[in-house]
Write a protein that holds these residues in place. Structure first.
Motif, short mmCIF file in Angstrom:
data_model
loop_
_atom_site.label_atom_id
_atom_site.label_comp_id
_atom_site.label_asym_id
_atom_site.label_seq_id
_atom_site.Cartn_x
_atom_site.Cartn_y
_atom_site.Cartn_z
N LEU A 49 -34.45 -17.46 -30.18
CA LEU A 49 -33.84 -16.88 -28.99
C LEU A 49 -34.69 -17.20 -27.77
CD1 LEU A 49 -32.83 -13.31 -30.24
CD2 LEU A 49 -31.30 -15.22 -29.71
N THR A 50 -34.03 -17.60 -26.68
CA THR A 50 -34.72 -17.81 -25.41
C THR A 50 -33.93 -17.05 -24.36
OG1 THR A 50 -33.47 -19.82 -24.95
CG2 THR A 50 -35.62 -20.08 -26.05
N ALA A 51 -34.60 -16.73 -23.25
CA ALA A 51 -33.92 -15.98 -22.21
C ALA A 51 -34.59 -16.16 -20.87
CB ALA A 51 -33.88 -14.50 -22.57
N THR A 52 -33.79 -15.98 -19.83
CA THR A 52 -34.30 -15.88 -18.46
C THR A 52 -33.81 -14.55 -17.90
OG1 THR A 52 -32.36 -17.07 -17.65
CG2 THR A 52 -34.35 -18.37 -18.02
N ALA A 53 -34.56 -14.02 -16.96
CA ALA A 53 -34.20 -12.74 -16.35
C ALA A 53 -34.56 -12.75 -14.89
CB ALA A 53 -34.91 -11.60 -17.07
N ALA A 54 -33.92 -11.87 -14.12
CA ALA A 54 -34.21 -11.81 -12.69
C ALA A 54 -33.98 -10.41 -12.14
CB ALA A 54 -33.33 -12.80 -11.94
N LEU A 55 -34.80 -10.07 -11.19
CA LEU A 55 -34.62 -8.92 -10.30
C LEU A 55 -34.49 -9.54 -8.91
CD1 LEU A 55 -37.35 -6.57 -11.77
CD2 LEU A 55 -34.96 -5.94 -11.47
N PRO A 56 -33.29 -10.04 -8.57
CA PRO A 56 -33.15 -10.87 -7.37
C PRO A 56 -33.55 -10.17 -6.07
CG PRO A 56 -31.01 -10.47 -8.41
CD PRO A 56 -32.04 -9.90 -9.29
N MET A 57 -33.33 -8.89 -5.94
CA MET A 57 -33.66 -8.20 -4.70
C MET A 57 -35.18 -8.02 -4.55
SD MET A 57 -30.77 -8.12 -3.59
CE MET A 57 -29.04 -7.96 -3.95
N ARG A 58 -35.90 -8.28 -5.61
CA ARG A 58 -37.37 -8.21 -5.56
C ARG A 58 -38.00 -9.60 -5.62
NH1 ARG A 58 -39.49 -2.83 -8.58
NH2 ARG A 58 -38.01 -1.42 -7.58
N GLY A 59 -37.16 -10.64 -5.65
CA GLY A 59 -37.66 -12.01 -5.68
C GLY A 59 -38.35 -12.39 -6.97
N LEU A 60 -37.98 -11.73 -8.06
CA LEU A 60 -38.62 -11.97 -9.36
C LEU A 60 -37.63 -12.61 -10.31
CD1 LEU A 60 -41.09 -11.49 -11.22
CD2 LEU A 60 -40.10 -9.27 -11.77
N SER A 61 -37.99 -13.77 -10.86
CA SER A 61 -37.15 -14.41 -11.87
C SER A 61 -38.00 -15.35 -12.71
CB SER A 61 -35.99 -15.19 -11.22
OG SER A 61 -36.50 -16.26 -10.47
N GLY A 62 -37.52 -15.63 -13.92
CA GLY A 62 -38.23 -16.55 -14.78
C GLY A 62 -37.89 -16.33 -16.24
N ALA A 63 -38.58 -17.09 -17.07
CA ALA A 63 -38.36 -17.03 -18.51
C ALA A 63 -39.00 -15.76 -19.09
CB ALA A 63 -38.96 -18.25 -19.18
N MET A 64 -38.34 -15.23 -20.11
CA MET A 64 -38.96 -14.13 -20.86
C MET A 64 -40.01 -14.71 -21.79
SD MET A 64 -35.93 -11.55 -21.94
CE MET A 64 -34.66 -11.08 -20.78
N ARG A 65 -41.11 -14.01 -21.96
CA ARG A 65 -42.18 -14.45 -22.86
C ARG A 65 -41.83 -14.19 -24.31
NH1 ARG A 65 -44.42 -11.44 -19.23
NH2 ARG A 65 -44.96 -9.75 -20.63
N SER A 66 -41.07 -13.10 -24.54
CA SER A 66 -40.81 -12.69 -25.91
C SER A 66 -39.51 -11.90 -25.98
CB SER A 66 -41.99 -11.82 -26.40
OG SER A 66 -41.70 -11.23 -27.63
N ILE A 67 -38.77 -12.11 -27.09
CA ILE A 67 -37.57 -11.34 -27.39
C ILE A 67 -37.69 -10.91 -28.84
CG2 ILE A 67 -35.06 -11.35 -27.52
CD1 ILE A 67 -35.26 -13.93 -25.72
N THR A 68 -37.63 -9.60 -29.09
CA THR A 68 -37.72 -9.08 -30.44
C THR A 68 -36.47 -8.27 -30.74
OG1 THR A 68 -40.12 -8.88 -30.16
CG2 THR A 68 -39.14 -7.75 -32.05
N PRO B 274 -39.61 -11.40 -17.07
CA PRO B 274 -40.69 -12.13 -16.42
C PRO B 274 -41.77 -11.19 -15.89
CG PRO B 274 -38.79 -12.06 -14.98
CD PRO B 274 -38.39 -11.40 -16.27
N ALA B 275 -42.88 -11.77 -15.54
CA ALA B 275 -44.06 -11.03 -15.07
C ALA B 275 -44.42 -9.94 -16.07
CB ALA B 275 -43.83 -10.49 -13.67
N SER B 276 -44.74 -8.74 -15.60
CA SER B 276 -45.21 -7.67 -16.49
C SER B 276 -44.09 -6.79 -17.02
CB SER B 276 -46.22 -6.80 -15.75
OG SER B 276 -45.57 -6.10 -14.69
N LEU B 277 -42.84 -7.15 -16.75
CA LEU B 277 -41.70 -6.31 -17.13
C LEU B 277 -41.48 -6.29 -18.64
CD1 LEU B 277 -39.39 -4.62 -15.92
CD2 LEU B 277 -38.04 -6.72 -15.82
N VAL B 278 -41.31 -5.08 -19.21
CA VAL B 278 -41.00 -4.91 -20.63
C VAL B 278 -39.83 -3.92 -20.74
CG1 VAL B 278 -41.83 -4.11 -22.88
CG2 VAL B 278 -43.39 -5.32 -21.34
#
Length: 170
Positions: free
Chosen positions: A32-51, A62-66
Protein backbone atom coordinates in the motif's frame (compact mmCIF):
# COMPACT_ATOMS: atom_id res chain seq x y z
CA UNK A 1 -8.61 -6.65 4.12
CA UNK A 2 -6.28 -3.94 2.73
CA UNK A 3 -8.44 -3.00 -0.29
CA UNK A 4 -11.00 -1.71 2.26
CA UNK A 5 -8.88 1.45 2.61
CA UNK A 6 -7.88 1.86 -1.05
CA UNK A 7 -9.27 5.01 -2.64
CA UNK A 8 -9.49 8.74 -2.12
CA UNK A 9 -10.61 9.99 1.28
CA UNK A 10 -11.70 13.55 2.13
CA UNK A 11 -12.75 15.16 5.36
CA UNK A 12 -11.03 16.91 8.15
CA UNK A 13 -9.04 17.05 11.32
CA UNK A 14 -10.60 18.80 14.32
CA UNK A 15 -8.60 20.14 17.24
CA UNK A 16 -9.35 22.90 19.70
CA UNK A 17 -12.47 23.97 17.81
CA UNK A 18 -10.59 24.30 14.51
CA UNK A 19 -11.28 22.25 11.38
CA UNK A 20 -8.61 21.54 8.75
CA UNK A 21 -9.55 20.00 5.39
CA UNK A 22 -7.61 16.76 4.77
CA UNK A 23 -7.39 14.47 1.77
CA UNK A 24 -5.59 11.16 1.28
CA UNK A 25 -5.28 8.79 -1.66
CA UNK A 26 -4.36 5.17 -0.88
CA UNK A 27 -3.19 2.94 -3.75
CA UNK A 28 -2.93 -0.84 -3.82
CA UNK A 29 0.08 -2.53 -5.39
CA UNK A 30 2.81 -4.82 -4.15
CA UNK A 31 2.42 -2.73 -0.96
CA UNK A 32 0.00 0.00 0.00
CA UNK A 33 1.21 3.51 -0.83
CA UNK A 34 -0.47 6.83 -0.17
CA UNK A 35 -0.24 10.58 -0.43
CA UNK A 36 -2.00 13.02 1.86
CA UNK A 37 -2.51 16.76 2.12
CA UNK A 38 -3.71 19.49 4.43
CA UNK A 39 -3.96 22.04 1.60
CA UNK A 40 -4.96 25.04 3.73
CA UNK A 41 -1.80 24.50 5.78
CA UNK A 42 0.45 23.96 2.75
CA UNK A 43 1.28 20.41 3.81
CA UNK A 44 1.34 17.51 1.35
CA UNK A 45 3.42 14.47 0.54
CA UNK A 46 3.82 10.74 0.74
CA UNK A 47 2.82 8.80 3.82
CA UNK A 48 5.74 7.05 5.52
CA UNK A 49 3.68 4.12 6.72
CA UNK A 50 0.23 2.55 6.38
CA UNK A 51 -0.81 -0.20 8.79
CA UNK A 52 -4.05 -2.16 8.55
CA UNK A 53 -5.22 -4.66 11.18
CA UNK A 54 -8.80 -5.75 10.59
CA UNK A 55 -10.81 -2.55 10.41
CA UNK A 56 -8.15 -0.52 12.32
CA UNK A 57 -5.93 1.76 10.23
CA UNK A 58 -2.82 3.80 11.04
CA UNK A 59 -1.52 6.47 8.65
CA UNK A 60 1.85 8.11 9.30
CA UNK A 61 2.79 11.24 7.39
CA UNK A 62 3.20 13.57 5.77
CA UNK A 63 5.46 15.32 8.26
CA UNK A 64 4.67 14.40 11.89
CA UNK A 65 0.98 13.63 11.30
CA UNK A 66 -0.32 10.27 12.61
CA UNK A 67 -3.94 9.14 12.17
CA UNK A 68 -5.30 6.09 14.02
CA UNK A 69 -8.83 5.13 13.10
CA UNK A 70 -11.51 2.63 12.19
CA UNK A 71 -12.91 1.95 8.72
CA UNK A 72 -16.66 1.38 8.51
CA UNK A 73 -17.63 1.05 4.83
CA UNK A 74 -16.87 4.41 3.23
CA UNK A 75 -16.19 6.21 6.51
CA UNK A 76 -12.90 6.41 8.40
CA UNK A 77 -12.94 8.03 11.86
CA UNK A 78 -10.53 8.24 14.74
CA UNK A 79 -7.86 10.30 16.50
CA UNK A 80 -4.81 12.11 15.22
CA UNK A 81 -1.71 13.67 16.63
CA UNK A 82 1.00 15.88 15.18
CA UNK A 83 4.14 17.66 16.29
CA UNK A 84 5.23 14.80 18.56
CA UNK A 85 1.89 14.81 20.38
CA UNK A 86 1.70 18.57 20.97
CA UNK A 87 -1.39 18.72 18.75
CA UNK A 88 -4.17 16.14 19.15
CA UNK A 89 -7.72 15.81 17.95
CA UNK A 90 -10.18 13.74 15.98
CA UNK A 91 -10.76 13.13 12.28
CA UNK A 92 -13.65 12.08 10.02
CA UNK A 93 -13.12 11.05 6.41
CA UNK A 94 -15.38 9.75 3.68
CA UNK A 95 -14.31 7.84 0.58
CA UNK A 96 -15.07 9.59 -2.71
CA UNK A 97 -14.95 8.38 -6.27
CA UNK A 98 -12.80 9.98 -8.95
CA UNK A 99 -14.79 11.90 -11.52
CA UNK A 100 -12.87 13.14 -14.54
CA UNK A 101 -12.76 16.88 -15.23
CA UNK A 102 -14.71 16.62 -18.50
CA UNK A 103 -17.47 14.70 -16.67
CA UNK A 104 -17.61 17.34 -13.91
CA UNK A 105 -17.85 20.08 -16.56
CA UNK A 106 -21.14 18.58 -17.76
CA UNK A 107 -22.75 19.45 -14.41
CA UNK A 108 -21.74 23.14 -14.45
CA UNK A 109 -24.55 25.64 -14.74
CA UNK A 110 -27.50 27.32 -13.08
CA UNK A 111 -30.33 25.04 -12.01
CA UNK A 112 -33.82 26.34 -11.26
CA UNK A 113 -36.29 24.12 -9.45
CA UNK A 114 -40.10 24.00 -9.59
CA UNK A 115 -40.36 26.00 -6.34
CA UNK A 116 -38.27 28.82 -7.88
CA UNK A 117 -35.12 28.10 -5.86
CA UNK A 118 -31.81 28.04 -7.72
CA UNK A 119 -28.39 26.44 -7.35
CA UNK A 120 -25.22 27.42 -9.17
CA UNK A 121 -22.85 24.52 -9.86
CA UNK A 122 -19.24 24.77 -11.03
CA UNK A 123 -16.14 22.60 -10.93
CA UNK A 124 -14.18 22.95 -7.71
CA UNK A 125 -10.57 23.74 -8.52
CA UNK A 126 -9.16 22.98 -5.05
CA UNK A 127 -11.06 19.83 -4.01
CA UNK A 128 -12.50 16.77 -5.74
CA UNK A 129 -16.09 17.57 -6.63
CA UNK A 130 -18.30 20.52 -7.53
CA UNK A 131 -18.84 23.87 -5.85
CA UNK A 132 -22.52 24.53 -5.18
CA UNK A 133 -23.82 28.01 -4.36
CA UNK A 134 -27.32 28.93 -3.24
CA UNK A 135 -27.71 32.50 -4.60
CA UNK A 136 -30.58 33.33 -2.23
CA UNK A 137 -28.51 32.63 0.91
CA UNK A 138 -25.01 33.04 -0.51
CA UNK A 139 -23.99 29.71 1.04
CA UNK A 140 -21.34 27.77 -0.85
CA UNK A 141 -20.42 24.13 -0.30
CA UNK A 142 -18.21 21.59 -2.01
CA UNK A 143 -20.27 18.56 -3.00
CA UNK A 144 -18.05 15.49 -3.03
CA UNK A 145 -18.64 12.61 -5.48
CA UNK A 146 -20.21 9.51 -3.99
CA UNK A 147 -20.69 8.21 -7.55
CA UNK A 148 -20.04 9.74 -10.98
CA UNK A 149 -23.48 11.40 -10.93
CA UNK A 150 -24.22 11.71 -7.18
CA UNK A 151 -22.58 14.22 -4.86
CA UNK A 152 -22.94 15.00 -1.15
CA UNK A 153 -22.23 18.20 0.76
CA UNK A 154 -21.90 18.72 4.49
CA UNK A 155 -22.48 21.64 6.85
CA UNK A 156 -19.61 23.88 5.62
CA UNK A 157 -17.47 24.57 2.54
CA UNK A 158 -14.92 21.75 2.84
CA UNK A 159 -16.79 19.60 5.37
CA UNK A 160 -18.35 16.51 3.74
CA UNK A 161 -19.71 14.93 6.94
CA UNK A 162 -22.38 14.73 8.11
CA UNK A 163 -23.94 14.88 4.66
CA UNK A 164 -26.67 17.53 4.54
CA UNK A 165 -27.33 17.76 0.81
CA UNK A 166 -27.37 15.19 -1.96
CA UNK A 167 -27.20 16.21 -5.62
CA UNK A 168 -28.12 13.60 -8.20
CA UNK A 169 -27.63 14.46 -11.87
CA UNK A 170 -29.74 12.49 -14.34
Amino acid sequence: PTPAIVGTWVGGLESGGEFSFYTATVRDGATLTATAALPMRGLSGAMRSITVEGNRVRFEGPASLVLLGTVNGNTLTGDFEAQAGRQKGTFRLTRVVTVEADELSKYQGAYQFADGNMLLVERASFAPGVMVTDPSSGLTRIAFPRDTDEFVAGPALLVPLPAEQTLAFT
